[in-house]
Design a protein around this motif. Sequence first.
Motif, PDB file in Angstrom:
ATOM      1  N   THR A  83     116.293  -8.015 -34.038  1.00 33.51           N
ATOM      2  CA  THR A  83     117.366  -7.035 -33.914  1.00 33.51           C
ATOM      3  C   THR A  83     118.697  -7.765 -33.783  1.00 33.51           C
ATOM      4  OG1 THR A  83     118.122  -5.071 -32.712  1.00 33.51           O
ATOM      5  CG2 THR A  83     117.237  -6.893 -31.414  1.00 33.51           C
ATOM      6  N   VAL A  84     119.794  -7.027 -33.811  1.00 33.30           N
ATOM      7  CA  VAL A  84     121.124  -7.631 -33.661  1.00 33.30           C
ATOM      8  C   VAL A  84     121.427  -7.764 -32.173  1.00 33.30           C
ATOM      9  CG1 VAL A  84     123.567  -7.441 -34.214  1.00 33.30           C
ATOM     10  CG2 VAL A  84     121.863  -6.563 -35.826  1.00 33.30           C
ATOM     11  N   ASN A  85     121.648  -8.976 -31.723  1.00 35.28           N
ATOM     12  CA  ASN A  85     121.948  -9.221 -30.317  1.00 35.28           C
ATOM     13  C   ASN A  85     123.434  -9.005 -30.029  1.00 35.28           C
ATOM     14  OD1 ASN A  85     119.308 -10.293 -29.142  1.00 35.28           O
ATOM     15  ND2 ASN A  85     119.539 -11.583 -30.965  1.00 35.28           N
ATOM     16  N   SER A  86     123.789  -9.044 -28.759  1.00 32.77           N
ATOM     17  CA  SER A  86     125.169  -8.755 -28.356  1.00 32.77           C
ATOM     18  C   SER A  86     126.172  -9.736 -28.946  1.00 32.77           C
ATOM     19  CB  SER A  86     125.272  -8.769 -26.820  1.00 32.77           C
ATOM     20  OG  SER A  86     124.854 -10.033 -26.305  1.00 32.77           O
ATOM     21  N   ASP A  87     125.729 -10.964 -29.251  1.00 28.07           N
ATOM     22  CA  ASP A  87     126.627 -11.949 -29.855  1.00 28.07           C
ATOM     23  C   ASP A  87     126.587 -11.895 -31.384  1.00 28.07           C
ATOM     24  OD1 ASP A  87     124.112 -12.931 -30.293  1.00 28.07           O
ATOM     25  OD2 ASP A  87     124.484 -14.938 -29.490  1.00 28.07           O
ATOM     26  N   GLY A  88     125.867 -10.909 -31.936  1.00 31.45           N
ATOM     27  CA  GLY A  88     125.781 -10.747 -33.385  1.00 31.45           C
ATOM     28  C   GLY A  88     124.682 -11.547 -34.051  1.00 31.45           C
ATOM     29  N   SER A  89     123.950 -12.331 -33.279  1.00 31.82           N
ATOM     30  CA  SER A  89     122.893 -13.167 -33.860  1.00 31.82           C
ATOM     31  C   SER A  89     121.649 -12.345 -34.170  1.00 31.82           C
ATOM     32  CB  SER A  89     122.543 -14.311 -32.911  1.00 31.82           C
ATOM     33  OG  SER A  89     122.025 -13.806 -31.690  1.00 31.82           O
ATOM     34  N   VAL A  90     120.910 -12.786 -35.187  1.00 32.35           N
ATOM     35  CA  VAL A  90     119.664 -12.146 -35.603  1.00 32.35           C
ATOM     36  C   VAL A  90     118.626 -13.233 -35.853  1.00 32.35           C
ATOM     37  CG1 VAL A  90     118.530 -10.671 -37.307  1.00 32.35           C
ATOM     38  CG2 VAL A  90     120.911 -10.245 -36.690  1.00 32.35           C
ATOM     39  N   TYR A  91     117.414 -13.002 -35.354  1.00 33.18           N
ATOM     40  CA  TYR A  91     116.309 -13.938 -35.563  1.00 33.18           C
ATOM     41  C   TYR A  91     115.160 -13.192 -36.225  1.00 33.18           C
ATOM     42  CZ  TYR A  91     118.870 -16.663 -32.075  1.00 33.18           C
ATOM     43  OH  TYR A  91     119.840 -17.335 -31.393  1.00 33.18           O
ATOM     44  N   MET A  92     114.640 -13.758 -37.329  1.00 34.96           N
ATOM     45  CA  MET A  92     113.541 -13.140 -38.052  1.00 34.96           C
ATOM     46  C   MET A  92     112.519 -14.202 -38.448  1.00 34.96           C
ATOM     47  SD  MET A  92     113.662  -9.826 -38.489  1.00 34.96           S
ATOM     48  CE  MET A  92     114.839  -8.451 -38.423  1.00 34.96           C
ATOM     49  N   VAL A  93     111.263 -13.779 -38.569  1.00 29.59           N
ATOM     50  CA  VAL A  93     110.185 -14.658 -39.003  1.00 29.59           C
ATOM     51  C   VAL A  93     109.617 -14.133 -40.315  1.00 29.59           C
ATOM     52  CG1 VAL A  93     107.838 -15.470 -38.510  1.00 29.59           C
ATOM     53  CG2 VAL A  93     109.569 -15.491 -36.709  1.00 29.59           C
ATOM     54  N   GLY A  94     109.443 -15.022 -41.270  1.00 30.77           N
ATOM     55  CA  GLY A  94     108.789 -14.699 -42.533  1.00 30.77           C
ATOM     56  C   GLY A  94     107.573 -15.586 -42.716  1.00 30.77           C
ATOM     57  N   THR A  95     106.543 -15.081 -43.386  1.00 31.64           N
ATOM     58  CA  THR A  95     105.317 -15.848 -43.567  1.00 31.64           C
ATOM     59  C   THR A  95     104.857 -15.800 -45.022  1.00 31.64           C
ATOM     60  OG1 THR A  95     103.830 -13.984 -43.110  1.00 31.64           O
ATOM     61  CG2 THR A  95     104.585 -15.278 -41.226  1.00 31.64           C
ATOM     62  N   ALA A  96     104.086 -16.804 -45.398  1.00 30.89           N
ATOM     63  CA  ALA A  96     103.468 -16.838 -46.722  1.00 30.89           C
ATOM     64  C   ALA A  96     102.306 -17.830 -46.675  1.00 30.89           C
ATOM     65  CB  ALA A  96     104.465 -17.238 -47.802  1.00 30.89           C
ATOM     66  N   SER A  97     101.347 -17.627 -47.553  1.00 30.34           N
ATOM     67  CA  SER A  97     100.184 -18.516 -47.640  1.00 30.34           C
ATOM     68  C   SER A  97     100.229 -19.302 -48.944  1.00 30.34           C
ATOM     69  CB  SER A  97      98.879 -17.714 -47.577  1.00 30.34           C
ATOM     70  OG  SER A  97      98.748 -17.063 -46.327  1.00 30.34           O
ATOM     71  N   THR A  98      99.646 -20.480 -48.919  1.00 31.18           N
ATOM     72  CA  THR A  98      99.598 -21.307 -50.123  1.00 31.18           C
ATOM     73  C   THR A  98      98.601 -20.719 -51.113  1.00 31.18           C
ATOM     74  OG1 THR A  98      97.855 -22.743 -49.243  1.00 31.18           O
ATOM     75  CG2 THR A  98     100.142 -23.357 -48.787  1.00 31.18           C
ATOM     76  N   GLY A  99      98.890 -20.938 -52.379  1.00 33.03           N
ATOM     77  CA  GLY A  99      97.952 -20.512 -53.418  1.00 33.03           C
ATOM     78  C   GLY A  99      96.916 -21.565 -53.737  1.00 33.03           C
ATOM     79  N   VAL A 100      97.131 -22.787 -53.233  1.00 33.55           N
ATOM     80  CA  VAL A 100      96.227 -23.908 -53.488  1.00 33.55           C
ATOM     81  C   VAL A 100      95.633 -24.367 -52.156  1.00 33.55           C
ATOM     82  CG1 VAL A 100      96.025 -26.255 -54.396  1.00 33.55           C
ATOM     83  CG2 VAL A 100      97.580 -24.624 -55.491  1.00 33.55           C
ATOM     84  N   PRO A 101      94.310 -24.496 -52.049  1.00 32.60           N
ATOM     85  CA  PRO A 101      93.693 -24.968 -50.794  1.00 32.60           C
ATOM     86  C   PRO A 101      94.132 -26.391 -50.462  1.00 32.60           C
ATOM     87  CG  PRO A 101      92.054 -23.975 -52.259  1.00 32.60           C
ATOM     88  CD  PRO A 101      93.308 -24.133 -53.063  1.00 32.60           C
ATOM     89  N   VAL A 102      93.985 -26.755 -49.190  1.00 32.98           N
ATOM     90  CA  VAL A 102      94.445 -28.061 -48.715  1.00 32.98           C
ATOM     91  C   VAL A 102      93.694 -29.215 -49.368  1.00 32.98           C
ATOM     92  CG1 VAL A 102      95.254 -27.191 -46.502  1.00 32.98           C
ATOM     93  CG2 VAL A 102      92.880 -27.942 -46.728  1.00 32.98           C
ATOM     94  N   ASN A 103      92.474 -28.971 -49.844  1.00 33.67           N
ATOM     95  CA  ASN A 103      91.658 -30.047 -50.395  1.00 33.67           C
ATOM     96  C   ASN A 103      91.783 -30.183 -51.909  1.00 33.67           C
ATOM     97  OD1 ASN A 103      90.392 -27.676 -51.026  1.00 33.67           O
ATOM     98  ND2 ASN A 103      88.345 -28.300 -50.345  1.00 33.67           N
ATOM     99  N   ARG A 104      92.801 -29.542 -52.503  1.00 36.16           N
ATOM    100  CA  ARG A 104      92.971 -29.613 -53.949  1.00 36.16           C
ATOM    101  C   ARG A 104      94.335 -30.170 -54.319  1.00 36.16           C
ATOM    102  NH1 ARG A 104      91.653 -24.087 -56.830  1.00 36.16           N
ATOM    103  NH2 ARG A 104      92.655 -25.313 -58.494  1.00 36.16           N
ATOM    104  N   SER A 105      94.384 -30.784 -55.500  1.00 36.80           N
ATOM    105  CA  SER A 105      95.647 -31.319 -55.997  1.00 36.80           C
ATOM    106  C   SER A 105      96.645 -30.186 -56.210  1.00 36.80           C
ATOM    107  CB  SER A 105      95.405 -32.049 -57.316  1.00 36.80           C
ATOM    108  OG  SER A 105      96.606 -32.483 -57.897  1.00 36.80           O
ATOM    109  N   GLY A 106      97.871 -30.436 -55.867  1.00 34.09           N
ATOM    110  CA  GLY A 106      98.902 -29.408 -55.998  1.00 34.09           C
ATOM    111  C   GLY A 106      99.177 -28.659 -54.716  1.00 34.09           C
ATOM    112  N   PHE A 107      98.518 -29.050 -53.626  1.00 33.19           N
ATOM    113  CA  PHE A 107      98.700 -28.344 -52.356  1.00 33.19           C
ATOM    114  C   PHE A 107     100.134 -28.460 -51.840  1.00 33.19           C
ATOM    115  CE2 PHE A 107      99.014 -29.041 -47.735  1.00 33.19           C
ATOM    116  CZ  PHE A 107      98.797 -27.745 -47.311  1.00 33.19           C
TER     117      PHE A 107
END
Length: 372
Positions: free
Chosen positions: A39-63
């Motif tokens: 939300t917007v705080n009294s000092d005007g600051s805003v904090y947000m979290v975004g997430t995403a998952s990898t399309g390549v598993p950790v044990n494969r090339s291109g991770f």
Amino acid sequence: FNVSEDMTIDNSVIIPLPSDKLTESIQSKLQSQGKSFGTVNSDGSVYMVGTASTGVPVNRSGFITSRNIAFAKAELRAKIQILKLSGEVVTSERNSSLISKNVQGTDPDTAEKASFIEKVATLADKSIDKALSELGVSDSEISSLNQDQKEKRYSENFYNYVSSYVGSMIKGVSVIKIAEGEVGSNDYEVAVCVKYSPEQQSEAANIENLGASTETINSNVVNKIRTMPSEDLVSKLGAQFFKDENGNRFILGFGQASVQKSESRQSTFINIGRRKSRLQAVENIKNLLSEDLVGKEISESVEKITEFQDGEQSLYTEDNFSELIQSKRSSVKMNTMNIKDWNGTHPVSNSMVVGTVVILTESNNINFNNTK
């Protein structure tokens, strides 16, 4: 884990269940400062979290490449959430229909139509289909006409559509904390917390005053970053505001690229990886300074309940969700300098990684067009 707002190099971790723990830690830190998350705080600051998952598993090339993409997706989603606080255009539509029909006996009109159809049926089927096609009837419609249609006794249909649209130029949004790690056995998640504030927006809009001077480039804070080991840098991505010991604000961009392990031309692959990581770091600085975003979410749901005269029943449902985020092409002229190139290994995937740390500098008084 600890969250030290911004102004610190220690803002990235590799842990299990990253998004949950990141959100909990950010909320706890903000609460101790009398602020709120999302939300917007009294000092005007805003904090947000975004997430995403990898399309390549950790044990494969291109991770590593997939992990960099997951970071970019997560950062974009967090920025779109910030834009929504200033208002969003919501469009909705829905309709419902209910038809009940109980038929007994035979409709004489239907019988007359059937007798006509029986006469038409004596013609060759292909000739009829060809005639319909020449009249503009689509192949799918012709196919449906050739199928027997059961008479419906009960039909109930529902359709719902809703969309959300936001679009704006956004400036001064910096990365506060990154958490990444495995979720379960086959899922690797990257979670990013970003911060917007009027002060950061103003600083980003006045890039001439934000570039680091020679004094800042040679400060103890920057020198500390130059001596950081690769294991402390392997989890760092994006761009971030910093402050040196004299209170001067500056921006660092972090970039990474995977390197193919090879018996030959290994130095070439490393050199290419470093150039790619530098471009990524510069891009992250540019996106902190200014990014023109458009975001749209669409949700559609359909339900069809049908019962036929012969007692057969049918249920059809459809539930769709679409997320569309576009960072429109835009340009920023800026001066940068590499302050550190590093090689390392990602602790989870054991992939070989090269990275670059770039600092935004003040303009150089160089004119290459001067000729005698």
